[in-house]
Design an enzyme around this catalytic site. Sequence first.
Site, mmCIF file in Angstrom:
data_model
loop_
_atom_site.group_PDB
_atom_site.id
_atom_site.type_symbol
_atom_site.label_atom_id
_atom_site.label_comp_id
_atom_site.label_asym_id
_atom_site.label_seq_id
_atom_site.Cartn_x
_atom_site.Cartn_y
_atom_site.Cartn_z
ATOM 1 N N ARG A 158 -30.769 14.103 -96.878
ATOM 2 C CA ARG A 158 -31.565 13.028 -96.956
ATOM 3 C C ARG A 158 -32.543 13.297 -97.877
ATOM 4 O O ARG A 158 -33.026 14.155 -98.354
ATOM 5 C CB ARG A 158 -32.352 13.016 -95.645
ATOM 6 C CG ARG A 158 -31.763 12.319 -94.267
ATOM 7 C CD ARG A 158 -31.372 10.794 -94.624
ATOM 8 N NE ARG A 158 -30.755 10.045 -93.480
ATOM 9 C CZ ARG A 158 -29.382 9.980 -93.457
ATOM 10 N NH1 ARG A 158 -28.502 10.492 -94.310
ATOM 11 N NH2 ARG A 158 -29.081 9.409 -92.210
ATOM 12 N N GLU A 213 -33.966 4.222 -101.695
ATOM 13 C CA GLU A 213 -32.631 3.635 -102.056
ATOM 14 C C GLU A 213 -32.893 2.254 -101.590
ATOM 15 O O GLU A 213 -33.374 1.751 -100.937
ATOM 16 C CB GLU A 213 -31.619 4.437 -101.081
ATOM 17 C CG GLU A 213 -31.412 6.067 -101.355
ATOM 18 C CD GLU A 213 -30.532 6.671 -100.489
ATOM 19 O OE1 GLU A 213 -29.942 5.882 -99.732
ATOM 20 O OE2 GLU A 213 -30.343 7.906 -100.500
ATOM 21 N N HIS A 260 -25.319 7.809 -102.608
ATOM 22 C CA HIS A 260 -25.113 7.891 -101.261
ATOM 23 C C HIS A 260 -23.778 7.922 -100.674
ATOM 24 O O HIS A 260 -23.653 6.612 -99.869
ATOM 25 C CB HIS A 260 -26.275 7.265 -100.472
ATOM 26 C CG HIS A 260 -26.553 7.601 -99.129
ATOM 27 N ND1 HIS A 260 -27.872 7.532 -98.545
ATOM 28 C CD2 HIS A 260 -25.975 8.216 -98.077
ATOM 29 C CE1 HIS A 260 -27.800 7.770 -97.233
ATOM 30 N NE2 HIS A 260 -27.024 8.354 -97.064
#
Length: 316
Positions: free
Chosen positions: A231, A260, A278
Amino acid sequence: MKKVLIADKTDPLCEKILRDRGLEPVVRTGMKPEELKACAGQFDAIIVRSATTLTREIIEAAVNLKAVARAGSGVDNIDVPACTEKKVLVMNTPLGNTVSTGEHAIAMMMSLARHIPQASASTHAGKWEKKKFEGVEITGKTLGVIGCGNVGAVVADRAMGLKMNVIVFDPAMTAGRAGELGVKMASLDELYSGSDFITYHVTINPATRGMLNRDAIARMKKGVRIINCARGGIMIEEDVRAALVSGQIAGLACDVYIKEPATGHIFFGMENVIATPHIAASTKDAQVTVARQAAEQIADYLLNGKRTHAVNGDRI
């Protein structure tokens, strides 16, 4: 017929399973928060991945909501306390993307060691920069794994297969579990000072938020290479960038960011940073698995009361 909102893009298997089980799936992806809040009251359950955030306001507007399923492991995009107050069960699929995420971390480590993305871009540009992209071997090097749950265990296993020495920091790990995996347990300071590569596989909580910071970096071996497929919130991004500039960190492979989508970032453009959007869990295999698991969890709970991987099950 109970209605289930699929709020993020999932494999079509998710919709099929819900329909086959006698539920009414509704696919509406890419909604803005106000749009989701306006329609949330229509649904008995919601399935999300990482794009949709279920805030307290949305949960409170979902007056008929009974369950939420996260097609993935992390639930930091779901207000779990709000769900608990409203007696909404929250479930995740912690094993569905384990292998894909672990393999991505290994790929990122190899890319850091050999400058593969940079060398590929340079060669595509018609250059021939052999000396510029001199790398390092990973054989015999020490990999520090911070957090050795499902994903961390996959990474440790693959790294040992590559003849690396693996040390692990995980407060929840027992000596018996370390023995099963064949890894050496270490304190955080031992891991920092002894690791050539460090990879993070932790969830966001008060103990991990911002743990990759100036003080931690100063305790690491000079020239350490860091992988973060966990994360973004575990990093103080400004501190990491400063260490990349100074050379304390030789390279960073990063798949996650505090904000994000990260269409602009202080890491972007740095030669010693490998950045991916990601995608650690973005394999066809993993997406089919988490779609199936999330759909089955929702159907089982709505139709039979069965709870699987319930995050707040002890409070509902």
